[in-house]
Design an enzyme around this catalytic site. Structure first.
Site, PDB file in Angstrom:
ATOM      1  CD  GLU A 144     -47.086 -41.895   8.037  1.00 24.86           C
ATOM      2  OE1 GLU A 144     -47.825 -40.938   7.692  1.00 24.86           O
ATOM      3  OE2 GLU A 144     -45.956 -41.736   8.528  1.00 24.86           O
ATOM      4  CG  ASN A 160     -31.890 -47.157   7.570  1.00 27.00           C
ATOM      5  OD1 ASN A 160     -32.192 -48.319   7.451  1.00 27.00           O
ATOM      6  ND2 ASN A 160     -30.721 -46.792   8.085  1.00 27.00           N
ATOM      7  CD1 TRP A 161     -37.652 -46.981   9.458  1.00 30.06           C
ATOM      8  CD2 TRP A 161     -38.245 -48.736  10.709  1.00 30.06           C
ATOM      9  NE1 TRP A 161     -38.611 -46.560  10.349  1.00 30.06           N
ATOM     10  CE2 TRP A 161     -38.993 -47.614  11.126  1.00 30.06           C
ATOM     11  CE3 TRP A 161     -38.439 -49.959  11.363  1.00 30.06           C
ATOM     12  CZ2 TRP A 161     -39.946 -47.688  12.164  1.00 30.06           C
ATOM     13  CZ3 TRP A 161     -39.376 -50.024  12.394  1.00 30.06           C
ATOM     14  CH2 TRP A 161     -40.115 -48.908  12.780  1.00 30.06           C
ATOM     15  CE1 TYR A 216     -39.531 -35.157   6.088  1.00 33.65           C
ATOM     16  CE2 TYR A 216     -37.307 -34.245   6.104  1.00 33.65           C
ATOM     17  CZ  TYR A 216     -38.286 -35.048   6.676  1.00 33.65           C
ATOM     18  OH  TYR A 216     -38.020 -35.725   7.833  1.00 33.65           O
ATOM     19  CD  GLN A 274     -35.830 -44.349   9.911  1.00 30.04           C
ATOM     20  OE1 GLN A 274     -35.523 -44.788   8.805  1.00 30.04           O
ATOM     21  NE2 GLN A 274     -36.927 -43.651  10.105  1.00 30.04           N
ATOM     22  NE  ARG A 302     -46.446 -35.306  10.586  1.00 29.52           N
ATOM     23  CZ  ARG A 302     -45.382 -36.080  10.308  1.00 29.52           C
ATOM     24  NH1 ARG A 302     -45.539 -37.334   9.963  1.00 29.52           N
ATOM     25  NH2 ARG A 302     -44.165 -35.591  10.393  1.00 29.52           N
ATOM     26  CE1 TYR A 328     -45.869 -40.353  11.814  1.00 32.55           C
ATOM     27  CE2 TYR A 328     -44.456 -39.254  13.383  1.00 32.55           C
ATOM     28  CZ  TYR A 328     -44.643 -39.788  12.143  1.00 32.55           C
ATOM     29  OH  TYR A 328     -43.613 -39.749  11.245  1.00 32.55           O
ATOM     30  CD1 TRP A 329     -44.687 -42.782  15.382  1.00 30.84           C
ATOM     31  CD2 TRP A 329     -44.921 -44.930  15.940  1.00 30.84           C
ATOM     32  NE1 TRP A 329     -44.281 -43.553  14.311  1.00 30.84           N
ATOM     33  CE2 TRP A 329     -44.411 -44.861  14.623  1.00 30.84           C
ATOM     34  CE3 TRP A 329     -45.160 -46.196  16.501  1.00 30.84           C
ATOM     35  CZ2 TRP A 329     -44.124 -45.990  13.859  1.00 30.84           C
ATOM     36  CZ3 TRP A 329     -44.867 -47.327  15.737  1.00 30.84           C
ATOM     37  CH2 TRP A 329     -44.357 -47.212  14.437  1.00 30.84           C
ATOM     38  N   GLY A 339     -38.011 -44.341  14.980  1.00 25.44           N
ATOM     39  CA  GLY A 339     -39.152 -44.407  14.076  1.00 25.44           C
ATOM     40  C   GLY A 339     -40.437 -43.994  14.784  1.00 25.44           C
ATOM     41  CG  ASP A 381     -40.945 -39.534  14.233  1.00 20.09           C
ATOM     42  OD1 ASP A 381     -40.329 -40.613  14.182  1.00 20.09           O
ATOM     43  OD2 ASP A 381     -41.101 -38.799  13.251  1.00 20.09           O
TER      44      ASP A 381
HETATM   45  C1  DGY Z   1     -40.680 -37.196   9.786  1.00 20.69           C
HETATM   46  O1  DGY Z   1     -40.193 -36.283   9.126  1.00 20.69           O
HETATM   47  O2  DGY Z   1     -41.822 -37.199  10.246  1.00 20.69           O
HETATM   48  C2  DGY Z   1     -39.882 -38.407   9.986  1.00 20.69           C
HETATM   49  O3  DGY Z   1     -40.516 -39.330  10.782  1.00 20.69           O
HETATM   50  C3  DGY Z   1     -38.499 -38.137  10.440  1.00 20.69           C
HETATM   51  O4  DGY Z   1     -37.782 -39.219  10.010  1.00 20.69           O
END
Ligand code: DGY
Length: 425
Positions: free
Chosen positions: A392, A34-35, A81, A101, A196, A348-349, A161, A163
């Site tokens: 990323e 989405n975003w 995925y 999102q 991750r 990641y975040w 977003g 996660d």
């Molecule tokens: C992922 O699969 O890592 C995504 O961030 C979920 O939207």
């Protein structure tokens, strides 16, 4: 220098372009997000305005009847995925996820319209999207703010977003894992495990998906049923900005009712944001609606809030805070401050810097007159690209590129930074 970076960015966007939508990166994220799509459209508008509109139209073609715009559209199968449509089971004509999102569409569509060379065409496209974005905003306030506080809650970390943010750690302690069906992660086939989320976090992500699935994805029930309900100032700041931008666009296109409604949401949201302010940290904090208390962690969520129109003193204080953070990192803006015990520069975040975040914060701060800090953020962003390519996200201390490579929204933001500086002042 500028031109070859732009050429490289355009090349990435073209390679990730599946004609009606763009994948964030091949392999790790093989569908439409989405975003990602809305921000990617900004980059596409630089070389193909019609293609940019298509990106957002494809997303909104999968809007649910209740107004939700899902976070993933599974346009075609991809075994690389997890969790795929067989886990979500949302029953949509084109399979989608069942959560949302950050709502950047209102902002992005206004920006596409404002900069369009073909104004008549842009007015037509924007007019068609206007009621759909309005319906999404309405969905947020109906389904995620049932008590009318002015601010919406997230019910799954993937909605933010961000996660695996430190912001969710306490709330995740309350999310059980009993009954989680066995699963095999696929993200680790494409990205370094140390960049991750952890397995324990994945189990809780899936617990929540199963819980909502068992409730038939009925959005009149999910908010109250979720053990995870967080009011995120970054997410709400984005929603407030999109409501304000959609209101201006609606005025320009002669839709006063949509304008009035969105302006009222933006006004109520901005006023309610005050309750999330922390003088101790000099920024906004998340609020755990289920536990009834603020989340005591000064993550980037409270800085992304600067994307919204805010009282000047709040924007100024956020500018100062970011300037100070610049002494602890080489590259602004870390997703978690480097001086906290939980900081992890590659995960990641929980530390890395992200160009989309830098774009939103620098845009908001520039609008608030904080030009020095906005410029430092833009310069740091471009230095990261020169040092490590179009990743990323990036370690804010070493500059190492992490996660997926040849990333669409990173490419789009580079185009924005190099060509849209006029809009940032
Ligand atoms: C992922 O699969 O890592 C995504 O961030 C979920 O939207």
């Amino acid at each position: 220098m500028g031109h070859s970076l732009i050429d490289h960015a355009v090349d990435i966007l073209n390679k990730n372009d599946l004609r009606t939508y763009t994948v964030p990166t091949h392999g790790l994220y093989p569908f439409q997000w989405n975003w990602d799509s809305c921000l990617v459209a900004l980059g596409q508008s630089y070389f193909d305005e019609a293609r940019a509109w298509t990106e957002i139209e494809t997303l909104f073609a999968s809007q649910w009847d209740d107004g939700l715009v899902p976070h993933i559209i599974f346009h075609k199968d991809d075994p690389g995925y997890f969790p795929g449509p067989d886990v979500w089971q949302t029953g949509q004509p084109i399979p989608t996820s069942g959560i949302t999102q950050p709502p950047v569409a209102g902002f992005a569509v206004r920006r596409l319209y404002d900069r369009a060379k073909d104004k008549a065409q842009a007015a037509k496209q924007a007019r068609a999207l206007l009621p759909k974005i309005d319906a999404w905003h309405d969905w947020f306030f109906r389904c995620r703010d049932p008590e009318g506080t002015g601010l919406v809650a997230l019910i799954h970390p993937w909605e933010s977003g961000r996660d695996n943010s430190v912001d969710w750690d306490d709330a995740f302690d309350r999310v059980p894992t009993e009954g989680v069906e066995p699963f095999e992660r696929r993200d680790l086939m494409h990205a370094d495990a140390s960049h991750r989320p952890t397995q324990a976090q994945y189990e809780r992500y899936i617990y929540l998906v199963q819980l909502f699935r068992d409730l038939g994805w009925d959005n009149t029930k999910l908010h109250d049923a979720s053990p995870f309900q967080i009011v995120d100032p970054g997410f709400n700041g984005i929603l407030i900005r999109s409501c304000a931008d959609l209101a201006d666009l609606a005025d320009a296109l002669g839709e006063p009712e949509i304008a009035a409604r969105n302006r009222a949401w933006a006004k109520a949201g901005s006023a309610a944001m005050e309750a999330l302010w922390s003088d101790t940290y000099g920024q906004y904090l998340c609020y755990d609606r289920k536990a009834g208390r603020p989340v005591d962690n000064p993550s980037v969520a409270g800085l992304i809030a600067a994307f919204a129109p805010l009282p000047q003193k709040r924007a100024d204080r956020i500018g100062t805070r970011i300037k100070n953070m610049g002494e602890d990192v080489t590259y602004l803006v870390p997703s978690q401050p480097a001086d906290t015990a939980t900081f992890d520069g590659k995960r990641y975040w929980r530390g890395p810097a992200w160009l989309i975040v830098n774009y939103m914060i620098s845009d908001g701060l520039a609008h608030a007159g904080q030009h020095d800090v906005a410029e430092r953020i833009v310069n740091d962003s471009l230095s990261l690209i020169e040092a490590s390519g179009f990743a990323e996200y990036y370690d804010p201390i070493t500059g190492e590129g992490c996660g997926g490579k040849a990333f669409s929204w990173t490419a789009a933001m580079v185009i924005e930074f190099l060509t849209r500086s006029k809009e940032l002042v």
